[in-house]
Design a protein around this motif. Structure first.
Motif, short mmCIF file in Angstrom:
data_model
loop_
_atom_site.label_atom_id
_atom_site.label_comp_id
_atom_site.label_asym_id
_atom_site.label_seq_id
_atom_site.Cartn_x
_atom_site.Cartn_y
_atom_site.Cartn_z
N GLY A 38 13.18 11.03 -4.79
CA GLY A 38 12.90 12.44 -4.57
C GLY A 38 11.40 12.71 -4.60
N ARG A 39 10.72 12.17 -5.62
CA ARG A 39 9.27 12.32 -5.72
C ARG A 39 8.58 11.74 -4.49
NH1 ARG A 39 7.65 11.47 -11.16
NH2 ARG A 39 7.91 13.41 -12.30
N PHE A 40 9.08 10.56 -4.10
CA PHE A 40 8.47 9.88 -2.96
C PHE A 40 8.58 10.75 -1.71
CE2 PHE A 40 9.11 7.08 0.74
CZ PHE A 40 7.85 6.51 0.78
N PHE A 41 9.77 11.34 -1.53
CA PHE A 41 10.01 12.23 -0.38
C PHE A 41 8.99 13.37 -0.38
CE2 PHE A 41 12.16 16.06 1.24
CZ PHE A 41 12.43 15.63 2.53
N ILE A 42 8.81 13.99 -1.56
CA ILE A 42 7.86 15.11 -1.65
C ILE A 42 6.44 14.63 -1.38
CG2 ILE A 42 6.86 16.78 -3.26
CD1 ILE A 42 9.72 16.97 -4.47
N ALA A 43 6.13 13.42 -1.87
CA ALA A 43 4.78 12.89 -1.64
C ALA A 43 4.53 12.69 -0.14
CB ALA A 43 4.62 11.56 -2.38
N ILE A 44 5.54 12.18 0.57
CA ILE A 44 5.41 11.99 2.02
C ILE A 44 5.16 13.33 2.71
CG2 ILE A 44 6.73 11.50 4.11
CD1 ILE A 44 6.17 8.95 3.14
N VAL A 45 5.98 14.33 2.35
CA VAL A 45 5.83 15.65 2.97
C VAL A 45 4.43 16.19 2.70
CG1 VAL A 45 6.66 18.02 2.98
CG2 VAL A 45 8.30 16.15 2.84
N ARG A 46 3.97 16.06 1.45
CA ARG A 46 2.67 16.61 1.09
C ARG A 46 1.54 15.91 1.86
NH1 ARG A 46 1.74 16.73 -5.03
NH2 ARG A 46 3.25 18.41 -4.95
N ARG A 47 1.65 14.59 1.97
CA ARG A 47 0.63 13.84 2.72
C ARG A 47 0.58 14.31 4.17
NH1 ARG A 47 1.54 9.52 5.95
NH2 ARG A 47 -0.24 8.23 6.52
N GLU A 48 1.76 14.48 4.78
CA GLU A 48 1.81 14.94 6.17
C GLU A 48 1.16 16.31 6.31
OE1 GLU A 48 3.12 13.54 9.05
OE2 GLU A 48 2.97 11.75 7.80
N LEU A 55 14.25 7.45 4.58
CA LEU A 55 13.70 8.49 3.71
C LEU A 55 12.29 8.88 4.17
CD1 LEU A 55 14.51 10.03 1.11
CD2 LEU A 55 13.16 8.36 -0.16
N VAL A 56 11.53 7.87 4.58
CA VAL A 56 10.18 8.14 5.10
C VAL A 56 10.28 9.04 6.34
CG1 VAL A 56 8.13 7.10 6.11
CG2 VAL A 56 9.34 5.94 4.24
N ILE A 57 11.20 8.66 7.25
CA ILE A 57 11.39 9.42 8.48
C ILE A 57 11.79 10.85 8.14
CG2 ILE A 57 12.68 9.57 10.64
CD1 ILE A 57 11.34 7.03 10.73
N LEU A 58 12.70 10.96 7.19
CA LEU A 58 13.18 12.29 6.80
C LEU A 58 12.04 13.14 6.27
CD1 LEU A 58 15.98 13.55 6.92
CD2 LEU A 58 16.28 12.99 4.51
N GLY A 59 11.15 12.53 5.49
CA GLY A 59 9.98 13.24 4.97
C GLY A 59 9.08 13.72 6.09
N LYS A 60 8.84 12.83 7.05
CA LYS A 60 7.98 13.22 8.17
C LYS A 60 8.64 14.32 9.00
CE LYS A 60 5.43 10.27 10.41
NZ LYS A 60 4.05 10.43 9.95
N THR A 61 9.97 14.21 9.16
CA THR A 61 10.69 15.24 9.92
C THR A 61 10.63 16.58 9.21
OG1 THR A 61 12.19 13.46 10.56
CG2 THR A 61 12.84 15.71 11.13
#
Lengths: 64, 249, 224
Positions: C4-14, C95-101
């Motif tokens: 979950g944290r990782f997902f949020i980190a990806i979104v924030r980075r994007e 999960l990475v893809i989902l974060g970017k999406t």
């Protein structure tokens, strides 16, 4: 015969539909043929190149 | 069974076998196409409602049938290629695409030519015509994606994935179209199926469907052979096969 | 880091990367506004005409604006190698893809949802129609982002992929467009829209459960 060609008044639709169908059949045969010929040509060129390389390697080994 | 399958899937064996079988599919299929066309144009009686105009069924139904059947072949071959990493399956998918696209185009054109006398218009936003059009777009997308990669292996897998996504998408589009057009109370259309088709109208149709399946088989074998040659250019058996004809120089 | 944290980190980075280049961020929105203002000028400013065409025009413009923003989704990450890092990293690629999406939707889909009602008023849509437009866009644009991500992943390795991407993705987006525009239209004439709204929801869930995996497979192929 004229009756047959007239197709009960639907001549232009029936004949153009059959025309398109047969054009497609012919086109498919011709393009498959052409595709095959192109691939054979490529394979022949590749085989010749391969053999050329092999003979050259042999000659080099012979020279040294 | 498995050893037989593996032998079949081995490129040199397939190449030889397909070369032997191909003509035995092509010539009978052309003969049957001729007989079926004669039956459809001459022997079958005119429809009591649509007159001679109904004879377009003899090109529309076989081409529409081929358009979906070929897509099914393409998608199944792609899935097999992706899951078991069989190159021959990818070659089958690549070979099927242009054939399928051409017959999809014929299905659309013959549908329009049938629609004009029967509906009074070449094009109607009928769900089946619409899904046929989308199918054509999906074929185009598949072929363009394949053509845009230089690496054959990459092209195989990317376009294979697209073909599998398309399989999920096609029924969704089809049923969306049905639902969508049921909301538009347009002119009530007779469907393009010949109503209460009788025996002497039916046999040419069945014959033409069978003949077009055989014809597709013949084309597919020929195109897969070409694909196999392109994929195996540097292998030993190709050099043995084509080395001599190149001459000694 | 848990997933979950990782997902949020990806979104924030994007989001951080995107805000650095805010002009890229604005152009799809400007496109959306411009396309929708072109229609009244090209057609005729009659209220009845605009009210009939409004739902379709707004939905199509939203679709094209989404398409416009997709090209860059994986391009920079493929070129600077950071996507390769994520592929071999410890977290599942879907999960990475989902974060970017998700980030793509926040930056492109959500602004469309917010802007659309304003533009709908210039098309004289009744209140029910405007409400339906917001609801269907809210349900439909995430599906468009998911589909677009799959298309962008398939063409990530292809140079000059603009036209190709449209050819691949538009047929996939068609059902969303049909349901969305139709529901807006129905609501405008005072009819119930439960059916298309549920169907849009079903499409979103289907896309959410399948497409991240397909996109992940496509990314692996593109990076080979």
């Amino acid at each position: 015969m004229a009756d047959f060609l007239a197709m009960g008044g639907y001549a232009e639709f029936v004949w153009s539909a059959f025309g398109v169908w047969f054009a497609c059949v012919i086109f498919n045969i011709v393009s498959a043929r052409r595709r095959m010929r192109a691939s054979i040509e490529r394979a022949t060129v590749a085989a010749a190149r391969q053999r050329h390389r092999a003979t050259r390697k042999m000659r080099q080994r012979h020279d040294t | 069974m498995w050893t037989w399958f593996h032998k079949l899937a081995s490129p040199p064996h397939f190449y030889r076998l397909a070369g032997l079988i191909g003509p035995w599919l092509l010539w009978p299929s052309l003969l049957l196409l001729a007989v079926g066309t004669y039956g459809g144009l001459v022997l079958a009686p005119a429809d009591y409602q649509q007159g001679d105009g109904f004879r377009i069924i003899y090109v529309h139904v076989p081409s529409a049938y081929l358009s979906t059947t070929i897509y099914a072949v393409l998608a199944v071959a792609s899935a097999i290629g992706l899951i078991w990493r069989i190159k021959l399956a990818h070659a089958v998918a690549a070979a099927a695409a242009p054939i399928g696209a051409s017959f999809t185009a014929v299905a659309l054109i013959s549908g329009a030519l049938w629609g004009k006398p029967m509906w009074g218009t070449y094009w109607e936003w009928d769900p089946r015509l619409t899904s046929e059009l989308i199918l054509l777009f999906i074929y185009f997308g598949y072929m363009s994606l394949r053509a845009s990669f230089e690496d054959l292996n990459q092209a195989d897998r990317a376009s294979g994935l697209l073909a599998v996504i398309g399989v999920v998408n096609l029924p969704i589009i089809h049923y969306s179209g049905m639902w969508w057009s049921s909301l538009h109370q347009g002119p009530s259309l007779k469907t393009l199926d010949a109503p209460s088709i009788s025996g002497d109208m039916l046999w040419p149709l069945l014959l033409l469907i069978a003949a077009s399946t055989l014809f597709f088989g013949a084309l597919l074998l020929s195109r897969v052979r070409a694909e196999v040659l392109d994929r195996e250019q540097n292998s030993r058996w190709i050099q043995d096969l084509f080395g001599d004809s190149a001459g000694a120089g | 880091m848990n997933p979950g944290r990782f997902f949020i980190a990806i979104v924030r980075r994007e989001l951080q990367i995107a805000f650095k280049r805010w002009s890229d961020l604005l152009s799809p929105l400007v496109f959306f506004v411009m396309v929708t203002t072109l229609f009244p000028l090209a057609l005729s400013p009659q209220h009845a005409v605009l009210r009939n065409l409004g739902p379709a025009v707004l939905w199509i413009a939203a679709l094209l604006a989404t398409l416009l923003s997709l090209n860059a989704l994986f391009r920079a990450d493929v070129e600077d190698g950071s996507l390769e890092q994520l592929v071999i990293g410890p977290y599942p690629l879907p999960l990475v893809i989902l974060g970017k999406t998700a980030a793509h939707w926040l930056l492109n889909g959500l602004p469309l949802v917010i802007l659309a009602p304003v533009l709908a008023v210039t098309y004289y849509l009744p209140v029910e129609g405007v409400r339906a437009l917001s609801l269907t866009l809210l349900l439909g644009t995430p599906t468009l982002s998911l589909l677009g991500a799959a298309g962008a992943a398939l063409t990530a390795a292809v140079r000059q992929s603009g036209g190709l991407l449209a050819l691949l993705v538009l047929p996939l987006m068609l059902p969303v467009l049909m349901f969305g525009a139709r529901a807006t239209d129905l609501a405008g004439s005072g009819e119930p829209i439960d059916g298309p709204v549920y169907l849009l929801g079903a499409l979103f869930l289907l896309a959410l459960s399948l497409l991240p995996f397909a996109s992940a497979a496509a990314i692996r192929i593109s990076l080979d």
